[in-house]
Design a protein around this motif. Sequence first.
Motif, PDB file in Angstrom:
ATOM      1  N   ILE A 197       0.810  -1.204   0.000  1.00 23.46           N
ATOM      2  CA  ILE A 197       0.000   0.000   0.000  1.00 23.46           C
ATOM      3  C   ILE A 197       0.850   1.263   0.000  1.00 23.46           C
ATOM      4  O   ILE A 197       0.525   2.267  -0.637  1.00 23.46           O
ATOM      5  N   SER A 198       1.969   1.246   0.717  1.00 24.24           N
ATOM      6  CA  SER A 198       2.805   2.441   0.782  1.00 24.24           C
ATOM      7  C   SER A 198       3.269   2.873  -0.602  1.00 24.24           C
ATOM      8  O   SER A 198       3.418   4.061  -0.875  1.00 24.24           O
ATOM      9  N   ALA A 199       3.504   1.903  -1.498  1.00 23.39           N
ATOM     10  CA  ALA A 199       3.955   2.232  -2.850  1.00 23.39           C
ATOM     11  C   ALA A 199       2.908   3.049  -3.594  1.00 23.39           C
ATOM     12  O   ALA A 199       3.231   4.025  -4.276  1.00 23.39           O
ATOM     13  N   ALA A 206       5.482  10.966  -5.950  1.00 29.01           N
ATOM     14  CA  ALA A 206       6.854  11.225  -6.382  1.00 29.01           C
ATOM     15  C   ALA A 206       6.905  11.594  -7.862  1.00 29.01           C
ATOM     16  O   ALA A 206       7.675  12.470  -8.273  1.00 29.01           O
ATOM     17  N   VAL A 207       6.079  10.943  -8.681  1.00 24.47           N
ATOM     18  CA  VAL A 207       5.999  11.285 -10.106  1.00 24.47           C
ATOM     19  C   VAL A 207       5.468  12.708 -10.275  1.00 24.47           C
ATOM     20  O   VAL A 207       6.020  13.512 -11.041  1.00 24.47           O
ATOM     21  N   ILE A 253       5.528   2.351 -10.817  1.00 22.05           N
ATOM     22  CA  ILE A 253       6.989   2.474 -10.859  1.00 22.05           C
ATOM     23  C   ILE A 253       7.468   2.730 -12.284  1.00 22.05           C
ATOM     24  O   ILE A 253       8.410   3.503 -12.515  1.00 22.05           O
ATOM     25  N   GLY A 254       6.812   2.094 -13.261  1.00 21.84           N
ATOM     26  CA  GLY A 254       7.156   2.361 -14.654  1.00 21.84           C
ATOM     27  C   GLY A 254       6.954   3.817 -15.022  1.00 21.84           C
ATOM     28  O   GLY A 254       7.798   4.426 -15.699  1.00 21.84           O
ATOM     29  N   LEU A 257       9.808   5.858 -13.456  1.00 16.91           N
ATOM     30  CA  LEU A 257      11.051   5.780 -14.226  1.00 16.91           C
ATOM     31  C   LEU A 257      10.952   6.614 -15.501  1.00 16.91           C
ATOM     32  O   LEU A 257      11.927   7.281 -15.897  1.00 16.91           O
ATOM     33  N   LEU A 258       9.794   6.581 -16.154  1.00 15.73           N
ATOM     34  CA  LEU A 258       9.599   7.373 -17.366  1.00 15.73           C
ATOM     35  C   LEU A 258       9.688   8.860 -17.060  1.00 15.73           C
ATOM     36  O   LEU A 258      10.349   9.624 -17.786  1.00 15.73           O
ATOM     37  N   ALA A 259       9.032   9.288 -15.983  1.00 14.15           N
ATOM     38  CA  ALA A 259       9.073  10.702 -15.610  1.00 14.15           C
ATOM     39  C   ALA A 259      10.488  11.131 -15.247  1.00 14.15           C
ATOM     40  O   ALA A 259      10.932  12.226 -15.597  1.00 14.15           O
ATOM     41  N   THR A 260      11.207  10.258 -14.546  1.00 11.60           N
ATOM     42  CA  THR A 260      12.593  10.581 -14.188  1.00 11.60           C
ATOM     43  C   THR A 260      13.447  10.766 -15.431  1.00 11.60           C
ATOM     44  O   THR A 260      14.267  11.691 -15.514  1.00 11.60           O
TER      45      THR A 260
END
Length: 340
Positions: A197-199, A206-207, A253-254, A257-260
């Motif tokens: 859930i934290s994710a 974060a994104v 998460i994908g 990574l894309l936003a980063t």
Amino acid sequence: MEVLEYDFMQRALLASLMVGLVAPAVGVFLVQRRLSLLGDGLGHVALTGVAIGVLTSTAPVGTALVAAVLGAVLIELVRARGRTSGDVALAVLFYGGIAGGVVLLSLAPRGQATNLEAYLFGAITTTTTADVAVFGVITVVVLGVVWLLGSRLYAVSDDEEYARAVGLPVLALNVVLAALVAATVVLSMRVVGLLLISALMIVPSAVAQQLARSFRQTVYLACAIGLVTSVAGTTASYYTGTPSGGTIVLLAIGLFLLATAVVALREATARRRHRRRAEVHAAHPHEHGAGCGHPAVPHGDHVDYHHDGHLHAPHRTGAGVHYDEHGEHAAPPAGTGGRA
């Protein structure tokens, strides 16, 4: 759509929609406070609540909600009144929740804890109509509190000392935020599981922080990302036969990574542009202006000067005059008096 032909998938998509909205709306304050693991810790406390529900043959959602809220209030009181630092208090909560859940489940009659995996890793297709009703109430309450107290919660999350100096009830607001996190954990445990859930609370936030220009935009964008990843992950898990919680988190998460990568590319482009401008400025030992010998060309709300095949716009800064290079341009037509 095929997924909408089944009642269990209708309930699953409705639950994922609510979770996708609520989790980032609360998680964005945790990211601001640098307490990203609070949701994970309360998830383990909720495990104790689930164990109590299994042991007493009552609804695990209700007992998990009570346990998570009590744990959230306790950790804020310890952090504010005690001498224990926030990370130590969170660690105690983390391990205490696991230990309590394990011990209580060991006391339950054999066979009663067989569905525990659904709470740990998520089993959205097992969501019942009663669960959806409870989730709906939690969603309305959490979003309502965030809408009413959002500015105050942001002030406390951004700078507790300033919030205390201007007279805000810091402890009360921290307790409210912790209770919202606890409610969100319980809301999300069937969708993504207590261990994940934290994710869902943190990754969309974060994104959004990388792309948004204000905290308000961050909240809206985080909720949009959470909504899209939750519904898309739930739908994808139906067709691929994968767990809904893991699928949702991997999609989030994908996107992270894309936003980063996009932000890194944008910053690299900006650095190259800055170096190019510095080179252009270094090539101009004099200021452009009337009588400088270079043709003047009107460009929007200012005047550029044609020099070495480029249009240069002088801008005064604290460090002197900076020249922007607009690209290759032909020389102004002859007979125009130096103006195009």
